[in-house]
Design a protein around this motif. Structure first.
Motif, short mmCIF file in Angstrom:
data_model
loop_
_atom_site.label_atom_id
_atom_site.label_comp_id
_atom_site.label_asym_id
_atom_site.label_seq_id
_atom_site.Cartn_x
_atom_site.Cartn_y
_atom_site.Cartn_z
N GLU A 56 3.40 -0.07 -6.88
CA GLU A 56 3.80 1.00 -7.79
C GLU A 56 2.57 1.66 -8.43
O GLU A 56 2.60 2.86 -8.72
N TRP A 59 1.32 4.11 -5.67
CA TRP A 59 2.19 5.28 -5.55
C TRP A 59 2.08 6.20 -6.77
O TRP A 59 2.11 7.42 -6.63
N ASP A 60 1.93 5.63 -7.96
CA ASP A 60 1.73 6.46 -9.16
C ASP A 60 0.43 7.24 -9.06
O ASP A 60 0.35 8.41 -9.47
N SER A 293 11.34 -5.66 -10.64
CA SER A 293 11.12 -5.27 -9.25
C SER A 293 10.44 -6.42 -8.53
O SER A 293 9.72 -7.21 -9.13
#
Length: 411
Positions: A56, A59-60, A293
């Protein structure tokens, strides 16, 4: 056809990679350590995985750099052992200075046991016109002999496909503006080409980079250094959404040859080294409850290297290594400001070393690590993470196995 929301997301993710080439070019410190394989202990590669940022975060970062204008910075620092620190830094500033012209500044550093690589790139790109754009980039340095300059071309025939290529003249004026007696008998040049393809199942980014053979002579010590490298990479990403699982595939291949020849040569002083490396990682991210997650995956690597030392007591050395690293990360957001992480990283493989005619040395190390950490989400524009690893397979003697600090800031 790609659905519009997915297409927009994937298009934005590509902007970072499409903006400028990767430029992992030859630098002076390549000459300092020619035979690096003996430096990689049994925990080295699983440590690199354990200290890497979660999906994450990656991707951020990609999504944030897709906007115009852009300014972003990230850092990852981790203790590898008593004397070595993994240090990764990246900064990017992008502005549209005219209707037809982009400017970009990129800082990139990667310091590990293989190489301490630091660059600051400036780039201008004009266009597009009928899908074509043209750019110039370079790395200015105080010592003009170390400056790089290059050009690139990009073609986007349709919205979901982009092709690019570049040529970089590394240390382009070294022979004419050098400080000492060193010179290039064969000048270094880096060629790169890549594709960005948006599909309904993710963004595909294959890339190939070739460092042309170079020879650098230093008459002061009667040495000629030679180097060449070819690498290929593939990235395949489908970022997770609120109702969608995500995945990431990374593959990298590298062939590197280098060495130093002395004339006249003292026994064992000249050295020629070559290595081949494959590295692949596949991971997925799924929701785990309303605020958690789970990221799970595995990494596999295979490496082979050969060294020749004319005149030495053991004139040849061979290194062979394979490893598998399954891992899992559970992350739980307990408030708007805090995300807690617990992770496990395992490693199994084989190390083999042969020196001359002596019997091979074998090892089958098993490594097990526990990672604990916390992210501080101080605003929508960034986060800071504190992490630590524990050595489960040797907990009675060496429980704590290094700390990790990482941050991503968007301006």
């Amino acid at each position: 056809m790609v659905q519009k929301p997915v297409a927009r997301l994937l298009l934005s993710l590509a902007c970072l990679a499409a903006a400028v080439p990767a430029r992992a070019v030859f630098i002076r410190s390549e000459m300092d350590v020619i035979e690096a394989e003996p430096l990689f202990d049994s925990e080295y590669f699983v440590d690199l995985l354990a200290f890497s940022p979660p999906l994450e975060w990656e991707w951020d970062w990609d999504a944030a750099l897709s906007t115009r204008p852009t300014a972003a910075y990230r850092i990852n620092g981790a203790s590898l052992d008593c004397c070595s620190l993994l240090l990764e830094q990246e900064a990017s500033l992008r502005r549209r200075v005219a209707d037809w012209l982009d400017f970009r500044y990129d800082l990139r550093q990667r310091g590990d046991k293989d190489l301490d690589d630091f660059h600051q790139w400036l780039a201008f790109e004009a266009g597009p016109w009928a899908g074509l754009s043209f750019g110039a980039f370079g790395e200015p340095t105080f010592a003009k002999q170390d400056a790089d300059i290059g050009g690139l071309i990009r073609w986007r025939p349709v919205d979901v496909l982009m092709v690019y290529g570049s040529r970089n003249a590394v240390d382009w004026n070294f022979n004419s503006r050098g400080f000492g007696n060193e010179s290039y008998q064969a000048k270094p040049t880096t060629y790169e080409a890549g594709i960005e393809a948006w599909t309904p199942v993710g963004l595909l980014r294959p890339r190939v980079e070739v460092d042309a053979p170079l020879r650098r002579a230093d008459p002061t010590v009667a040495r000629v250094y030679h180097y060449r490298r070819t690498s290929a990479q593939l990235r395949w990403d489908l970022p997770a959404g609120e109702r969608r699982r995500g995945f990431s595939l990374r593959y990298r291949y590298e062939l590197k040859q280098e060495g130093a020849r002395f004339d006249p040569a003292a026994a064992g002083s000249s050295l020629a080294h070559a290595r081949v490396a494959h590295d692949v990682r596949l991971a997925g991210l799924v929701p785990a409850g309303s605020r958690g997650s789970l990221e799970a995956g595995a990494e596999g690597l295979w490496r082979a290297a050969h060294s020749a030392t004319p005149g030495a007591a053991e004139p040849t050395a061979r290194f062979w290594r394979w490893e598998v690293h399954p891992y899992a990360r559970y992350r739980l957001k307990t408030s708007e400001k805090l995300v807690w992480e617990a992770a496990t990283f395992l490693s199994y493989g084989e190390l083999r070393r042969t020196y001359g005619s002596a019997p091979s040395l074998y090892a089958n190390p098993v490594e097990a690590k526990l990672g604990l950490g916390v992210d501080f989400l101080y605003s929508a524009n960034g986060r800071v993470g504190l992490n630590t690893n524990f050595d489960l397979d040797d907990a009675t003697r060496h429980a704590w196995d290094g700390g990790n600090v990482r941050a991503q800031l968007f301006f």
